[in-house]
Design a protein around this motif. Sequence first.
Motif, mmCIF file in Angstrom:
data_model
loop_
_atom_site.group_PDB
_atom_site.id
_atom_site.type_symbol
_atom_site.label_atom_id
_atom_site.label_comp_id
_atom_site.label_asym_id
_atom_site.label_seq_id
_atom_site.Cartn_x
_atom_site.Cartn_y
_atom_site.Cartn_z
ATOM 1 N N GLN A 513 0.778 -1.392 -0.008
ATOM 2 C CA GLN A 513 -0.032 -0.204 0.071
ATOM 3 C C GLN A 513 0.808 1.499 -0.040
ATOM 4 O O GLN A 513 0.561 2.100 -0.676
ATOM 5 C CB GLN A 513 -1.106 -0.112 0.978
ATOM 6 N N ASP A 514 1.770 1.179 0.834
ATOM 7 C CA ASP A 514 2.917 2.197 0.715
ATOM 8 C C ASP A 514 3.997 2.805 -0.388
ATOM 9 O O ASP A 514 4.925 2.422 -0.349
ATOM 10 C CB ASP A 514 3.535 1.764 1.921
ATOM 11 N N MET A 515 3.238 2.720 -1.127
ATOM 12 C CA MET A 515 4.568 2.162 -2.922
ATOM 13 C C MET A 515 4.028 3.902 -3.951
ATOM 14 O O MET A 515 2.579 3.772 -4.294
ATOM 15 C CB MET A 515 4.461 0.930 -3.142
ATOM 16 N N PRO A 516 4.870 4.350 -4.214
ATOM 17 C CA PRO A 516 4.512 5.814 -5.559
ATOM 18 C C PRO A 516 4.253 4.264 -6.739
ATOM 19 O O PRO A 516 4.544 3.417 -7.092
ATOM 20 C CB PRO A 516 5.689 5.890 -5.241
ATOM 21 N N GLU A 517 3.557 5.265 -6.946
ATOM 22 C CA GLU A 517 2.678 4.662 -8.663
ATOM 23 C C GLU A 517 3.955 4.303 -9.180
ATOM 24 O O GLU A 517 3.574 3.303 -10.077
ATOM 25 C CB GLU A 517 1.956 5.700 -9.245
ATOM 26 N N ARG A 518 4.428 5.329 -9.673
ATOM 27 C CA ARG A 518 6.351 4.585 -10.474
ATOM 28 C C ARG A 518 6.502 3.515 -10.271
ATOM 29 O O ARG A 518 7.062 2.401 -11.080
ATOM 30 C CB ARG A 518 7.476 6.119 -10.854
ATOM 31 N N ASP A 519 6.988 3.361 -8.493
ATOM 32 C CA ASP A 519 7.822 1.849 -8.230
ATOM 33 C C ASP A 519 6.437 0.744 -8.615
ATOM 34 O O ASP A 519 6.572 -0.129 -9.438
ATOM 35 C CB ASP A 519 7.289 1.673 -7.055
ATOM 36 N N HIS A 520 4.898 1.478 -8.622
ATOM 37 C CA HIS A 520 4.724 0.508 -9.183
ATOM 38 C C HIS A 520 3.983 -0.426 -10.125
ATOM 39 O O HIS A 520 4.348 -1.481 -10.850
ATOM 40 C CB HIS A 520 2.644 -0.031 -8.677
ATOM 41 N N ARG A 521 4.424 0.586 -11.309
ATOM 42 C CA ARG A 521 4.363 0.251 -12.705
ATOM 43 C C ARG A 521 5.580 -0.840 -13.261
ATOM 44 O O ARG A 521 6.035 -1.464 -13.358
ATOM 45 C CB ARG A 521 4.261 1.557 -13.393
ATOM 46 N N GLU A 522 6.979 -0.102 -12.716
ATOM 47 C CA GLU A 522 7.694 -0.764 -12.982
ATOM 48 C C GLU A 522 8.133 -1.700 -12.466
ATOM 49 O O GLU A 522 8.935 -3.216 -12.799
ATOM 50 C CB GLU A 522 9.086 -0.028 -12.079
ATOM 51 N N PHE A 523 7.881 -2.386 -10.820
ATOM 52 C CA PHE A 523 7.820 -3.531 -10.152
ATOM 53 C C PHE A 523 6.775 -4.461 -10.880
ATOM 54 O O PHE A 523 7.644 -6.554 -10.960
ATOM 55 C CB PHE A 523 7.799 -3.301 -8.932
ATOM 56 N N ILE A 524 6.169 -4.356 -11.226
ATOM 57 C CA ILE A 524 4.982 -5.319 -11.624
ATOM 58 C C ILE A 524 5.764 -5.872 -12.914
ATOM 59 O O ILE A 524 5.258 -7.080 -12.896
ATOM 60 C CB ILE A 524 3.809 -4.341 -11.861
ATOM 61 N N GLU A 525 5.855 -5.003 -13.335
ATOM 62 C CA GLU A 525 6.265 -5.233 -15.076
ATOM 63 C C GLU A 525 7.352 -6.829 -14.640
ATOM 64 O O GLU A 525 8.018 -7.293 -15.889
ATOM 65 C CB GLU A 525 6.721 -4.716 -15.274
ATOM 66 N N VAL A 526 8.336 -5.968 -14.099
ATOM 67 C CA VAL A 526 10.108 -7.183 -13.867
ATOM 68 C C VAL A 526 8.924 -8.484 -12.991
ATOM 69 O O VAL A 526 9.867 -9.547 -13.899
ATOM 70 C CB VAL A 526 10.956 -7.013 -12.906
ATOM 71 N N VAL A 527 7.864 -8.418 -12.322
ATOM 72 C CA VAL A 527 7.386 -10.179 -11.542
ATOM 73 C C VAL A 527 7.170 -10.688 -12.873
ATOM 74 O O VAL A 527 7.155 -11.571 -12.260
ATOM 75 C CB VAL A 527 6.841 -9.703 -10.816
ATOM 76 N N ARG A 528 5.965 -10.028 -13.838
ATOM 77 C CA ARG A 528 5.541 -10.984 -14.337
ATOM 78 C C ARG A 528 6.778 -10.978 -15.505
ATOM 79 O O ARG A 528 6.568 -12.463 -15.976
ATOM 80 C CB ARG A 528 4.527 -9.610 -15.510
ATOM 81 N N GLY A 529 7.607 -10.257 -15.962
ATOM 82 C CA GLY A 529 8.725 -11.106 -16.912
ATOM 83 C C GLY A 529 9.465 -12.333 -16.133
ATOM 84 O O GLY A 529 9.742 -13.322 -16.793
ATOM 85 N N ALA A 530 9.032 -12.750 -14.891
ATOM 86 C CA ALA A 530 10.335 -13.220 -13.722
ATOM 87 C C ALA A 530 9.412 -14.723 -14.154
ATOM 88 O O ALA A 530 10.091 -15.348 -13.801
ATOM 89 C CB ALA A 530 10.356 -13.126 -12.461
ATOM 90 N N LEU A 531 8.273 -14.606 -13.436
ATOM 91 C CA LEU A 531 7.201 -15.435 -13.870
ATOM 92 C C LEU A 531 7.267 -15.680 -15.318
ATOM 93 O O LEU A 531 7.262 -17.603 -15.747
ATOM 94 C CB LEU A 531 5.731 -15.485 -13.716
ATOM 95 N N VAL A 532 6.540 -15.498 -16.623
ATOM 96 C CA VAL A 532 7.441 -16.132 -17.292
ATOM 97 C C VAL A 532 8.463 -17.098 -17.615
ATOM 98 O O VAL A 532 8.263 -18.100 -18.957
ATOM 99 C CB VAL A 532 6.685 -14.726 -18.527
#
Length: 1006
Positions: A513-532
């Motif tokens: 919950q305590d996360m800037p929107e920019r970090d949210h956009r960047e980090f979620i793509e990293v984890v998606r890529g890691a799962l793929v």
Amino acid sequence: MPAERKPVAKTVPQTVTISFAGFNRAWAAWIGDRLERRGHTVSYQRWDPPVEIPLEESFQDLLLAPGPILVVLSDWYFQLGPRGYEEWNRALRGVVASHAGRFAAVTVTTSALPAATAVFAAADLTTVGEAEAERRVLTRLGLPVEPLPDTEDTRRGPRYPADTPDVWGGVPRRNTRFTGRERLLDEAYHALLQAGRGAGVVTLHGMSGVGKTQLAAEYVYRFGAEYDVVWWVSADKRVTCRQRLAELAPALGLSTGAEYGERLRAARDALRRGDPYARWLLVLDGADDPEDIWDLVPTGPGHVLITSRNPEWSEHNSTLVEVRVYDRDESVAFVRRRAPRLTHDEANRLAIALEDLPLLLDQTAGWLNDSDMSVEEYIDLLADGIDQDVVRVSADFPLAFQTGWSILLNKLRETVPESVDLLRLCTFFAPGAIPVRLVRDLPPERLPEKLRGLVDDPVRWARAINKLRQYAVVRAAGVGEREVHDTLGDTGAAGAAGDTLYMHRMVHQIVHQDMPERDHREFIEVVRGALVAADPGRPTDTRLWPRYAEITPHLKWAEVLESTDPAMHTLVLNCLRYMYLSGEYQAGIKLGRRALAAWRRILGETHSRIWDLSYHYANVMRAVGDYAGTEAIERAAVEHLRAERGPKDLEHLRAAGGLAADLRGLGRYREAFDISEWTLASYRELLGDQDSRTLNAQNNLAISLRLLGRYEDSLELNRRTLEARRQLLRPRHSWTLFSELNYATDLRLLGRYSEAESLQSQSVRVHRIVLGRDNPQTLRAEHNLALCHHRSGERGRAAALFTQILESCERVLGEHDPLTMMFAASLSCFAREHGDVDRAVEMSDRVVHGYLGMLGEDHPYVAGTRANHALVLRNVGEREQAHALIEQALGDMTGAVGRDHPWTLGCAVNASALRNIVGDPEGAAELTGDTITRATESLGRTHPLTLSARIAHAADLRGLRETRRAEKVEREALDDLAATLGPQHTHTVTARSRNRPYWDFEPPII
């Protein structure tokens, strides 16, 4: 009336057992010391009766001890476990009153106790001094009360619990709702007790909110009587710690000046020398930075107890005692003390939702107790985040959960900012075990700049992880961890390297919950890529299932379903396929439902991916028996794909195969057969005989043939499929094993029991190795083996296997799963045949109603299980009801599958027996005669069902006094039985003894 009390001998030393709740340990220790000084032997029994054992038994166990049993009564003695006063009163009246001469008691509380505690005639120690308390204990035990000579024993024992130590400062009030933690308290106590002079330092370490301070406070109250000095120091900052230690000097009566440093030096020197007090306990609370205050920790004859989030105190001569979340039973007991209105089950559900974290349990249970909101509604509310409006901060846990973590995150951001980046990245994985190594496996160019340097630099990576572990924000996931998800792959090795971390659900929530929107956009793509990148790409390969088990829990948190990336879609489909094949049906249904809604919204109703998803989603729905729901999905796909791409399109053929399976589940076997036959012909035309899709269609056609009662045709088709799969796939491939199961099933249905048993026995061993014992396909293979044992007369082996697989299936899939009902139907028939009628009645009734609710009145499974139930009713003497039910079942089965189907013929064999019982021998003989004709045409003269009809017909003719015809029919049938099954086969022997044969309906999986 209580039994007459016998006086305890006054001259002979006694062995006294003291029974006490851990909360009252100080009283037990003091009483024991008083008795030992007088030459008596003392045995201590901490009272914590297991919930699953009746209280009467626990009190009976106390009687095994020699000599008198002294019970230390307090409200805590009766609060261990979810038991009511009625149960306590019953145990006290039943056991203690009957052995009153063995029990004595003292009371150390003024709180109300169960009424039956009057049987103890307890001595009250609550309002008296030490000397009077000792006299009352001795009097109650019938021991001499004369004072000991001054020279008798001069050693110092435990302090009288009603007295406080000579020096006492800063200790928080005692938490009267403190629960459990007995092992940790004992571990800390013995570690301090056994430490050498100057080395008595123990650190209670663990994450924020886990209850370290509460544990330290309970330690003080439980063992404080053994110290002359107890001093509590807030040690989160060096300046505060120094000030509080300096304040100890005047409390010790030291003569010093007013200068701050002088007092500090004097206090530390006094502690080191043990003068004026050698028995001291210093508590350093919240000492999270060892480097800041380690030099302030005193040495000497006393003890130091530290609470900290940082395990690095081990480098400063401290013994570590890790404080984790509550055990589940501790959580439930704590919640029920904090919120008495909650039931045991409600407390358990709240504990599960909060993962047993004490601080959150206290704050949420406190709010719930004063609210009329249901636990289910509250848990749903918490899923959106911990809010100040839905928790209650108590004096026992004064810091709100969010506040504590916000302070810690700010501290991390100031000291090691990359650790906060790593922490935020972790929140796009599921809480629990987080395989951060998947991120390290990505190419650097696919990472945002702030993570690229962290991942590329092993030193920075290790520093970030170590800092998170120092403050107990995360920990290495390892064996014995209560994980949010079950299968973690190589967690041991990875965890040791800091590459698989464990994060509590609520910590995960607050950080996310305590996360800037920019970090949210960047980090979620990293984890998606890691799962793929982690997707093995072969969900049918059982060797890769542990890897799928590792990545599937994270799809939700990485919001994979919201992506338009085709690679993400493939990942979702592979995970859904894995869930179906591995038996994770409920998780698969949840994923499929969410994915279908998301993709229709994002991609449109007719996107090609929708049809891929529909197929896999329907598979998991069908696995739990939702055939009507899957038919609607598959029919829509078939109609759309046929109109858009034509009948010979491969995706249309796949959807048509799924529709055929739905129709089989709905009992529409002829329609399913027609579709399966056409589908197989189309696959052969397009792909040839050896393509895996052609073989799958061939397998499905064989199932349709079996459901139509065409066992020989099904056997031949399954034989060809098995041979082809053994050649094209490895022999241990799950599809090859499935073909072995199908082929063995056909052999058994044709009466070739020894062949079926031999093949299925070998295949079961491989199933267990390749798929695991709890996999649904393994359970089906074991079920077929149990049926083989049963048909071969191996009663003991069959009974054990029937029971085992039903228990496993209920545990893994639940009571209402189609597999569970199939297994229950078989076990109820077995129980009926072998004399366990009560069990048969209960199970058979449950199966009939289960199928009725799942499939409806007209389904052949309902008719078949009613036919089974009619036999159970006959065995319990309900003849008229049994006859009416079997006639109904015969009519319903005839309407569902036709007059010549083996299931109808089996119902007819059973109906003829019940016609005899109700006085209709003519109707019985007519029915069995007609059944013989139809069975011979459908199955052959020597099929077991035909032979059963022939033996039954001979009995019916004998009932009509047509003795000559009966003997001829019987002789010919017995000859064929001996030739077919063997002269010593159980069916042959039973028929020769003129025990009438019956038929059991076996509901197959479609």
